[in-house]
Design an enzyme around this catalytic site. Sequence first.
Site, short mmCIF file in Angstrom:
data_model
loop_
_atom_site.label_atom_id
_atom_site.label_comp_id
_atom_site.label_asym_id
_atom_site.label_seq_id
_atom_site.Cartn_x
_atom_site.Cartn_y
_atom_site.Cartn_z
N ARG A 59 -34.88 -33.75 2.81
CA ARG A 59 -34.50 -34.21 1.48
C ARG A 59 -35.54 -35.14 0.83
O ARG A 59 -35.91 -34.95 -0.33
CB ARG A 59 -33.17 -34.98 1.53
N THR A 60 -35.99 -36.15 1.56
CA THR A 60 -36.84 -37.16 0.93
C THR A 60 -38.15 -36.52 0.47
O THR A 60 -38.58 -36.70 -0.67
CB THR A 60 -37.10 -38.32 1.91
N LYS A 88 -57.09 -36.85 16.07
CA LYS A 88 -58.39 -37.24 16.64
C LYS A 88 -58.50 -38.75 16.80
O LYS A 88 -59.55 -39.28 17.11
CB LYS A 88 -59.52 -36.76 15.72
N ARG A 109 -43.60 -41.86 5.10
CA ARG A 109 -42.55 -42.04 6.12
C ARG A 109 -43.24 -42.21 7.47
O ARG A 109 -44.15 -41.44 7.80
CB ARG A 109 -41.58 -40.86 6.16
N HIS A 137 -35.18 -47.82 3.73
CA HIS A 137 -35.36 -46.52 3.06
C HIS A 137 -34.90 -46.75 1.62
O HIS A 137 -33.84 -46.29 1.22
CB HIS A 137 -34.51 -45.48 3.78
N1 CP Z 1 -31.62 -38.70 3.73
C1 CP Z 1 -32.83 -38.46 4.26
O1 CP Z 1 -33.68 -39.35 4.37
O2 CP Z 1 -33.02 -37.17 4.63
P1 CP Z 1 -34.36 -36.58 5.26
O3 CP Z 1 -34.54 -37.24 6.61
O4 CP Z 1 -34.14 -35.10 5.36
O5 CP Z 1 -35.49 -36.94 4.35
#
Ligand code: CP
Length: 311
Positions: A59-60, A88, A109, A137
């Site tokens: 999603r993100t 590397k 991320r 997040h």
């Molecule tokens: N909600 C969320 O962060 O989903 P993903 O891990 O799929 O990005």
Amino acid sequence: MTKIFKGRDIISIHDFSREEIEHILKVSKDMIPAARGEKGNLSLKGKILSTIFFEPSTRTRLSFEAAMSRLGGSVVGFSDPEITSLKKGETLADTIRMVESYSDVIVLRHPMEGAAKLAADFTEKPVINAGDGAGQHPTQTLLDLFTIWTEKKDIEDKNVVLLGDLKYGRTVHSLAYALAMFGANLTFVAPEVLQMPKEVVEHVERQGGSYTSTNALEDAIESADVLYVTRIQKERFPDPAEYEKVAGMYRVDNEILTNASKDMIVMHPLPRVTEISPEVDTTEHAIYFKQAFNGVPVRMALLALIFDVVK
Ligand code: CP
């Protein structure tokens, strides 16, 4: 107001005042027609977003990419660090120095708490934290707030139950901070070993937030406006045996929902595993797929504000 957002990093929900979040929510609402592809908006034409993901995401990453595309911009990046020069031995700092010369905004991320802040220290380009380990997040929190605000018309005084992995779940940490700021009433439902960390609870207390902790879901949902469910995250447990003790402890199904008011909404940041039964998907309670869509208008709003193309 717009000047406040221009060129800004988004590392933590603490970076925002309530007034700023309310502004983001309003801009997000205006973005819905463009997020659905019903209205053109090319305000970020010529801009490049990079998505650098050291952990899995559906999603993100995809909603950031969709958001940038809906605004006329383009996207570069990777979702598998195994096929990059990290393999590397290149450091995160050097990776960020490279990515900043290829793009105008960086979405990161990373499994290490504090990675987004570290990245932001190595670049002048805006860095958006898309999840740093068990840390924060913040864009998930903004889309969660947007979902509650649009579905329940307000956030203040709403009864919100946070269920599941409250210890390792970064989405519920950021959300608890923000909900306390907006004056929601919080109930933390989790097995003892996965209860909300002390520092999050103390922060809620400092903000004058109202909360209770329990492990009795049936009682908690009776007066709930929102049930926010999270996955118990196997990958964050240092000891797999500890995970096995709590795996599958909660499951939201139609039977348990008979305790809830008919307009209580069920949210989940997704992915889900077994904590929400698929039979719930077709009930009026289920909002989690709409919540996932809301990631697009909210991330469009953030990008438009960072690039100063919206007031
Ligand atoms: N909600 C969320 O962060 O989903 P993903 O891990 O799929 O990005």
